[in-house]
Design an enzyme around this catalytic site. Sequence first.
Site, PDB file in Angstrom:
ATOM      1  CG  ASN A 207      -1.785  -1.092   1.466  1.00 38.77           C
ATOM      2  OD1 ASN A 207      -2.346  -1.610   0.511  1.00 38.77           O
ATOM      3  ND2 ASN A 207      -1.954  -1.505   2.712  1.00 38.77           N
TER       4      ASN A 207
ATOM      5  CE  LYS B  91      -0.307  -7.285   9.357  1.00 40.61           C
ATOM      6  NZ  LYS B  91       0.318  -6.399  10.351  1.00 40.61           N
TER       7      LYS B  91
ATOM      8  CB  ALA C 244       5.250  -4.005   0.981  1.00 48.32           C
TER       9      ALA C 244
ATOM     10  CD  GLU D 274      -2.879  -5.292   5.443  1.00 47.25           C
ATOM     11  OE1 GLU D 274      -3.127  -4.543   6.397  1.00 47.25           O
ATOM     12  OE2 GLU D 274      -1.959  -5.081   4.625  1.00 47.25           O
TER      13      GLU D 274
ATOM     14  CB  THR E 266       3.880  -9.207  19.419  1.00 48.75           C
ATOM     15  OG1 THR E 266       2.676  -8.859  18.719  1.00 48.75           O
ATOM     16  CG2 THR E 266       4.769 -10.039  18.490  1.00 48.75           C
TER      17      THR E 266
ATOM     18  N   GLY F 255       7.015  -6.919  25.174  1.00 51.10           N
ATOM     19  CA  GLY F 255       7.782  -8.027  24.605  1.00 51.10           C
ATOM     20  C   GLY F 255       6.934  -9.047  23.881  1.00 51.10           C
TER      21      GLY F 255
ATOM     22  CG  ASP G 286       4.609   5.891  13.479  1.00 54.30           C
ATOM     23  OD1 ASP G 286       3.615   5.344  13.978  1.00 54.30           O
ATOM     24  OD2 ASP G 286       4.749   6.075  12.255  1.00 54.30           O
TER      25      ASP G 286
ATOM     26  CG  ASP H 133       3.582  -5.268   9.269  1.00 50.60           C
ATOM     27  OD1 ASP H 133       2.906  -6.242   9.641  1.00 50.60           O
ATOM     28  OD2 ASP H 133       3.095  -4.259   8.734  1.00 50.60           O
TER      29      ASP H 133
ATOM     30  N   GLY I 181       6.815   6.282  10.254  1.00 50.09           N
ATOM     31  CA  GLY I 181       6.526   5.535   9.038  1.00 50.09           C
ATOM     32  C   GLY I 181       6.724   4.040   9.212  1.00 50.09           C
TER      33      GLY I 181
END
Length: 293
Positions: free
Chosen positions: A17, A46, A48, A144, A208, A213, A235, A241, A274
Amino acid sequence: MITDPSKPTIVVLGSINMDLVTTTEHRPQPGETVLGTGFTMVPGGKGANQAIAAQRAGGRVEFLGAVGDDVFAGELRGVLRDSGVAIGRLRTVTGPSGIAAIVVDSSGENSIIVVGGANATMTALTDDDLAVIASADILLCQLEIPVGAVAAAVTHASANATVVMLNPSPAQHLPSDLWAHVDVAVVNSGEAKDLGHDLDPVAHLVVTHGAAGAHYRGPGGRELSQPSPQVDVVDTTGAGDTFTGALATAWHRGPEQALAWASTAGALATTRLGASTSIPTHEQITAAIEHGD
């Protein structure tokens, strides 16, 4: 079967995306308008993100997915190619590429809306796609793209001794026979709760917990807990991912080392804005582990 333990071959089947990222002091409540503090466009998705994370963490990665014929397509192809991910099986279809509208607040937490676009056209796999999967050490998938393509890939991988790693996100209930082919499931704590007993047949389960952790459950009742390094969070977009891609690259080392590697990678990803732009390299992960960061 890992032919080169230093660089396992990983095929990632999934989404790509353009992320449209807005930063703001706090995320809006229903009906509320807030002022943003910044805006940027960052390639993501997700699939990529995980492909780039696996490649940067030390794997040899090929990506199976689709982009549109719009203004975003060139940049989306470019970020994979420039990261070293093989894109010979990346399709171009008529129509828009996938996008994600992301709002990040001052604490680094986010809200995301994904519009599938070209990703929704991944309804079936070609013979060449299946051949690439059969020859890989690990197949890594998410949810996705249409589930039918994921099911076909997982079944083919399992029949050809390719390790199947599934990040079932966005969480949804899948047929039990699909779960039977999954070797490793990677979920966050919310997804683990949503999926419940669906995850029981999976031999290796990694859950996760963000800054707290990760936890591993394996054959024979083996369990491991891995703390996350403490970092200054900017962020959290793409951190999960990054964890998953790094886990795939290190999986052949065993769960304990793989979790330590992935947790460090995921933590480092939260220190920059990002998704794809925040993913650390093999050298950065190694340095952080050596310095105890």
